[in-house]
Design a protein around this motif. Structure first.
Motif, PDB file in Angstrom:
ATOM      1  N   HIS A 146      23.410 -28.859  -0.759  1.00  0.00           N
ATOM      2  CA  HIS A 146      23.437 -27.780  -0.986  1.00  0.00           C
ATOM      3  C   HIS A 146      22.689 -27.588  -2.684  1.00  0.00           C
ATOM      4  N   LEU A 147      23.030 -28.475  -3.197  1.00  0.00           N
ATOM      5  CA  LEU A 147      22.631 -28.192  -5.074  1.00  0.00           C
ATOM      6  C   LEU A 147      21.404 -28.734  -4.857  1.00  0.00           C
ATOM      7  N   ASP A 148      21.095 -30.178  -4.134  1.00  0.00           N
ATOM      8  CA  ASP A 148      20.044 -30.829  -4.185  1.00  0.00           C
ATOM      9  C   ASP A 148      18.744 -30.226  -3.226  1.00  0.00           C
ATOM     10  N   GLU A 149      19.631 -29.127  -2.441  1.00  0.00           N
ATOM     11  CA  GLU A 149      18.261 -28.643  -1.343  1.00  0.00           C
ATOM     12  C   GLU A 149      17.574 -27.071  -2.580  1.00  0.00           C
ATOM     13  N   THR A 150      17.982 -27.001  -3.277  1.00  0.00           N
ATOM     14  CA  THR A 150      18.090 -25.711  -3.883  1.00  0.00           C
ATOM     15  C   THR A 150      17.667 -25.807  -5.562  1.00  0.00           C
ATOM     16  N   GLY A 151      17.221 -27.337  -5.581  1.00  0.00           N
ATOM     17  CA  GLY A 151      17.093 -27.860  -6.782  1.00  0.00           C
ATOM     18  C   GLY A 151      17.952 -27.388  -7.451  1.00  0.00           C
ATOM     19  N   SER A 152      19.159 -26.565  -7.495  1.00  0.00           N
ATOM     20  CA  SER A 152      20.472 -25.873  -8.750  1.00  0.00           C
ATOM     21  C   SER A 152      21.099 -27.384  -9.388  1.00  0.00           C
ATOM     22  N   ARG A 153      20.643 -28.520  -8.714  1.00  0.00           N
ATOM     23  CA  ARG A 153      21.798 -29.482  -9.774  1.00  0.00           C
ATOM     24  C   ARG A 153      21.186 -30.053 -10.664  1.00  0.00           C
ATOM     25  N   GLN A 154      19.978 -29.492 -11.106  1.00  0.00           N
ATOM     26  CA  GLN A 154      19.162 -29.873 -12.224  1.00  0.00           C
ATOM     27  C   GLN A 154      20.207 -28.714 -13.132  1.00  0.00           C
ATOM     28  N   ALA A 155      20.387 -27.594 -12.411  1.00  0.00           N
ATOM     29  CA  ALA A 155      20.587 -26.651 -13.694  1.00  0.00           C
ATOM     30  C   ALA A 155      22.142 -27.025 -14.021  1.00  0.00           C
TER      31      ALA A 155
END
Ligand SMILES: Nc1nc2c(ncn2[C@@H]2O[C@H](COP(=O)(O)OP(=O)(O)O)[C@@H](O)[C@H]2O)c(=O)[nH]1
Ligand SMILES: [Mg+2]
Length: 334
Positions: A260-269
């Motif tokens: 989910h983090l990778d899909e939404t780009g939240s991992r970078q955040a």
């Protein structure tokens, strides 16, 4: 006979080549902090950034160590190289050490063997705020030498633990029946940081009540959690770490959260948030040290003395001390 002291870059290369003892030495330096720890951070930095960082928290006795030890075995069987950092803010002698020994015995690792997992317990040894510096650095080191995932296990659910776990890519909160855990978790701010809930000891009566309470609280708080703005609702996984029930589901939920983090780009955040938190902690520590230095410096001591004799107001002394403190004494490294 004195053993040769190996320089840090040599230890680092040895750790990257899989030498457990070298990694252990580096972690000891990380724990101590100071210039050597900074050097390790700079060496590890270019090689880090791949590992999935998983935080696990919950009340003492919730079964975190039992769960982690099971997860580590499963991960190793699945071809992964997990590392565990067991964080205890209060005591240098924790269950982490015991857990480590247990897993090492289970795996039959000997020191010469290429390590498939590494467990380390870490305490602050009296330095308040030390964990805020040592934990991210230890995680970076594990990551840089090739461990993935890096699991951070805490002893309790205090503010320090919530901060540590909340800074992971995936935060797992372990609850148990019969301890009013859902309510406690709510108070401790865990609903906001949890990405996965585990109701452990599901073999005991009352486990479904905990699940219901949690569900209700998540409804009421209208899906809090760090990912709420992306429509993510933390799943509640029932488990019995003692006999292995639900362990696969726990890791599946952790993996799903990473996806989910990778899909939404939240991992970078999350990564940026972690770096920000670490830089702030370092700045705060440096400032605290500078404040002490300023009060002990000849100029500073004069102003401080005047304030102590009530000749000037503390506010005035502070202004003068700030000037002393902000004198550029060290060159900024390029
Ligand atoms: N009945 C039951 N006991 C468990 C379970 N998981 C752990 N325990 C026991 O709970 C106690 C505390 O476990 P531990 O892993 O040390 O908890 P920690 O303090 O959260 O790390 C130990 O006696 C475990 O054997 C479980 O799923 N069911
Ligand atoms: Mg434990």
């Amino acid at each position: 006979m004195a053993r040769a002291i190996r320089p840090i870059p040599e230890l680092y290369e040895a750790a990257r080549a899989g030498e457990r003892r070298a990694l252990g030495r580096l972690l000891t330096k990380v724990e101590r902090g100071g210039d050597e720890a900074d050097r390790i951070s700079e060496l590890a930095h270019p090689d880090a950034g791949r590992a999935h960082i998983v935080g696990i928290t919950g009340a003492p006795g919730a079964g975190k160590s039992t769960l982690v030890s099971r997860l580590v075995s499963d991960l190793v069987t699945g071809g992964k190289r997990p590392a565990v950092l067991a964080v205890d803010p209060s005591s240098p002698l924790t269950g982490g050490a015991i857990l480590g020994d247990r897993i090492r015995i289970d795996e039959g690792n000997d020191p010469g063997e290429a390590p498939s997992s590494f467990i380390r317990s870490m305490a602050t040894r009296g330095h308040s705020g030390g964990l805020a510096l040592a934990v991210p650095l230890a995680v970076r080191l594990f990551d840089a030498v090739g461990y993935d995932p890096v699991i951070i296990e805490t002893v309790g659910v205090g503010q320090v633990e919530v901060d540590v776990v909340g800074a992971a890519d995936t935060a797992v909160v372990v609850m148990t029946p019969g301890m009013g855990d859902a309510v406690q978790a709510n108070k401790a701010g865990l609903l906001e940081v949890a990405d996965v809930f585990v109701v452990n000891k599901a073999d005991r009566p009352g486990a479904l009540d905990v699940r219901r309470d949690l569900d209700l609280m998540l409804d009421l708080s209208h899906m809090t959690g760090q990912e709420s703005d992306t429509g993510y609702r933390p799943p509640i996984v029932m488990a019995s770490a003692l006999n292995g029930d639900g362990n696969d589901e726990v890791w599946a939920a952790v993996d799903a959260h990473l996806a989910h983090l990778d899909e939404t780009g939240s991992r970078q955040a999350r990564r940026q948030h972690r770096i920000r938190t670490e830089v702030r902690a370092r700045l705060e520590q440096a400032m605290a040290r500078a404040a002490d230095d300023a009060m002990n410096a000849p100029d500073g001591a004069t102003w401080l003395g005047q304030a102590e004799r009530a000749e000037i107001a503390p506010t005035q002394a502070t202004q003068h001390l700030l000037h002393v403190l902000l004198q550029p004494t060290k060159e900024v490294p390029s």
